[in-house]
Design a protein around this motif. Structure first.
Motif, short mmCIF file in Angstrom:
data_model
loop_
_atom_site.label_atom_id
_atom_site.label_comp_id
_atom_site.label_asym_id
_atom_site.label_seq_id
_atom_site.Cartn_x
_atom_site.Cartn_y
_atom_site.Cartn_z
N THR A 1 9.61 -19.25 1.01
CA THR A 1 10.47 -19.23 2.19
C THR A 1 9.77 -19.74 3.44
O THR A 1 10.32 -19.66 4.54
CB THR A 1 10.99 -17.80 2.47
N THR A 2 8.56 -20.27 3.30
CA THR A 2 7.80 -20.73 4.46
C THR A 2 8.00 -22.22 4.71
O THR A 2 8.31 -23.00 3.80
CB THR A 2 6.30 -20.46 4.28
N GLU A 3 7.78 -22.61 5.97
CA GLU A 3 7.85 -24.02 6.32
C GLU A 3 6.75 -24.81 5.61
O GLU A 3 6.95 -25.97 5.25
CB GLU A 3 7.72 -24.20 7.84
N ALA A 4 5.59 -24.18 5.41
CA ALA A 4 4.48 -24.86 4.74
C ALA A 4 4.84 -25.23 3.31
O ALA A 4 4.49 -26.31 2.83
CB ALA A 4 3.24 -23.97 4.76
N CYS A 5 5.55 -24.35 2.62
CA CYS A 5 5.97 -24.65 1.25
C CYS A 5 6.96 -25.80 1.23
O CYS A 5 6.86 -26.72 0.42
CB CYS A 5 6.57 -23.41 0.60
N ALA A 6 7.94 -25.75 2.13
CA ALA A 6 8.94 -26.83 2.18
C ALA A 6 8.27 -28.17 2.46
O ALA A 6 8.61 -29.19 1.85
CB ALA A 6 9.98 -26.52 3.25
N GLU A 7 7.30 -28.18 3.37
CA GLU A 7 6.59 -29.41 3.68
C GLU A 7 5.85 -29.94 2.46
O GLU A 7 5.82 -31.14 2.20
CB GLU A 7 5.61 -29.18 4.83
N ALA A 8 5.24 -29.03 1.70
CA ALA A 8 4.49 -29.44 0.51
C ALA A 8 5.41 -30.00 -0.57
O ALA A 8 5.06 -30.95 -1.28
CB ALA A 8 3.71 -28.25 -0.04
N LEU A 9 6.61 -29.42 -0.73
CA LEU A 9 7.54 -29.87 -1.77
C LEU A 9 8.36 -31.08 -1.34
O LEU A 9 9.10 -31.64 -2.15
CB LEU A 9 8.48 -28.73 -2.15
N ALA A 10 8.23 -31.49 -0.09
CA ALA A 10 9.01 -32.63 0.40
C ALA A 10 8.63 -33.92 -0.30
O ALA A 10 9.47 -34.78 -0.53
CB ALA A 10 8.82 -32.77 1.91
N ALA A 11 7.35 -34.07 -0.65
CA ALA A 11 6.91 -35.30 -1.31
C ALA A 11 7.18 -35.25 -2.80
O ALA A 11 7.75 -36.17 -3.37
CB ALA A 11 5.42 -35.51 -1.06
N TYR A 12 6.76 -34.19 -3.45
CA TYR A 12 7.06 -33.98 -4.87
C TYR A 12 7.37 -32.52 -5.09
O TYR A 12 6.58 -31.67 -4.66
CB TYR A 12 5.88 -34.40 -5.77
N PRO A 13 8.51 -32.21 -5.65
CA PRO A 13 9.50 -33.09 -6.30
C PRO A 13 10.57 -33.65 -5.37
O PRO A 13 11.70 -33.89 -5.77
CB PRO A 13 10.12 -32.17 -7.35
N ASN B 1 1.61 -25.28 -8.77
CA ASN B 1 0.42 -26.03 -8.41
C ASN B 1 0.31 -26.29 -6.90
O ASN B 1 -0.48 -27.14 -6.48
CB ASN B 1 0.41 -27.36 -9.16
N THR B 2 1.09 -25.57 -6.12
CA THR B 2 1.06 -25.73 -4.67
C THR B 2 0.73 -24.39 -4.01
O THR B 2 1.58 -23.50 -3.94
CB THR B 2 2.42 -26.23 -4.15
N PRO B 3 -0.51 -24.20 -3.55
CA PRO B 3 -0.90 -22.92 -2.95
C PRO B 3 0.01 -22.47 -1.82
O PRO B 3 0.26 -21.26 -1.66
CB PRO B 3 -2.33 -23.20 -2.45
N ALA B 4 0.54 -23.40 -1.05
CA ALA B 4 1.40 -23.04 0.08
C ALA B 4 2.70 -22.39 -0.37
O ALA B 4 3.40 -21.77 0.45
CB ALA B 4 1.70 -24.27 0.93
N CYS B 5 3.02 -22.52 -1.66
CA CYS B 5 4.30 -22.00 -2.15
C CYS B 5 4.18 -20.63 -2.82
O CYS B 5 5.04 -20.25 -3.62
CB CYS B 5 4.95 -23.00 -3.09
N GLN B 6 3.12 -19.91 -2.51
CA GLN B 6 3.09 -18.51 -2.94
C GLN B 6 4.25 -17.76 -2.32
O GLN B 6 4.78 -16.80 -2.87
CB GLN B 6 1.75 -17.88 -2.55
#
Length: 240
Positions: free
Chosen positions: A88-100, A80-85
């Motif tokens: 390995t990106t910084e954008a994905c890590a930033e998005a997952l920092a809050a949840y989970p 459910n996080t578009p940035a996590c397609q």
């Protein structure tokens, strides 16, 4: 992250219990083990590891000061996080920092190599090969080295009830009444070759308190003093 992503209560998403004849999912035993008082465990989001490697890591994570994010929670968050397609990106890590609540996002490739991104500092390291016979311990050792770049730090998120939450709880060593310092975003420091070497914590602008715990890995937050908490702020435990 876009504002609407902070308002989605991921833990309320649907999904019934698996059928009794379905393949048994690898659970995260370290989630249930409560660390000793004064110790904090860091959340690791492990993507792409085989069941055997994940189980090996999970069995030993607590010894390294880590807790593996349960696979079901991580799978839902990534989906459910578009940035996590690309995880390995910084954008994905930033998005997952809050949840989970991932501090490190670890992407495993065929159990042979790994890419690590630190959500706290924004650091991303080049892909590292796994060469030992005990790859779970080897990977946890890599994670330990990478996490040393910054202190235990997390991001909060606002759910649709308007309250602020933290994806950490007793499984991480937090208790109701613990106070967390609110800091402005920090600064990643790199060597001349671009290698991340340290992280400078941002200015402290407030304090929040763990108000209530839900299960083992979710807590609500209440302001104590200073600037109003936002998802961009870093939260660091206030030591006595």
């Amino acid at each position: 992250m876009p504002e609407n992503e902070w308002e989605t209560p991921f833990w309320e998403r649907g999904g019934g219990a698996p059928a009794t004849d379905a393949p048994r999912e690898v659970s995260s035993s370290s989630v249930e083990a409560v660390p000793a008082q004064g110790q904090l465990r860091t959340n690791l989001a492990v993507v792409g590891a085989s069941d055997a490697l994940f189980r090996e890591m999970d069995n030993n994570a607590a010894d390294y000061g880590f807790r593996l994010v349960p696979r079901s929670e991580l799978r839902d968050a990534v989906a459910n996080t578009p940035a996590c397609q690309d995880t390995t990106t910084e954008a994905c890590a930033e998005a997952l920092a809050a949840y989970p609540g991932a501090r490190l996002v670890i992407t495993v490739n065929n159990d042979d190599s790994v890419t690590v991104v630190d959500a706290a500092s924004g650091a991303r390291w080049t892909e590292a090969a796994l060469t030992s016979g005990k790859r779970g311990d080897e990977l946890l050792d890599i994670a330990s080295q990478r996490s040393d770049i910054a202190p235990w730090a997390m991001k909060a998120f606002q759910a649709d009830d308007g309250r602020l939450y933290l994806s950490a709880g007793r499984a991480n060593g937090l208790e109701a009444g613990d106070e967390l310092a609110v800091h402005e975003p920090g600064t990643l420091v790199r060597a001349p070759n671009g290698q991340p070497i340290t992280w400078r914590v941002g200015e402290r602008v407030g304090t929040v308190r763990v108000a209530e715990l839900f299960g083992s890995d979710l807590a609500s937050l209440t302001p104590v003093e200073g600037q109003r908490l936002s998802p961009q702020h870093d939260l660091i435990l206030v030591e006595d």
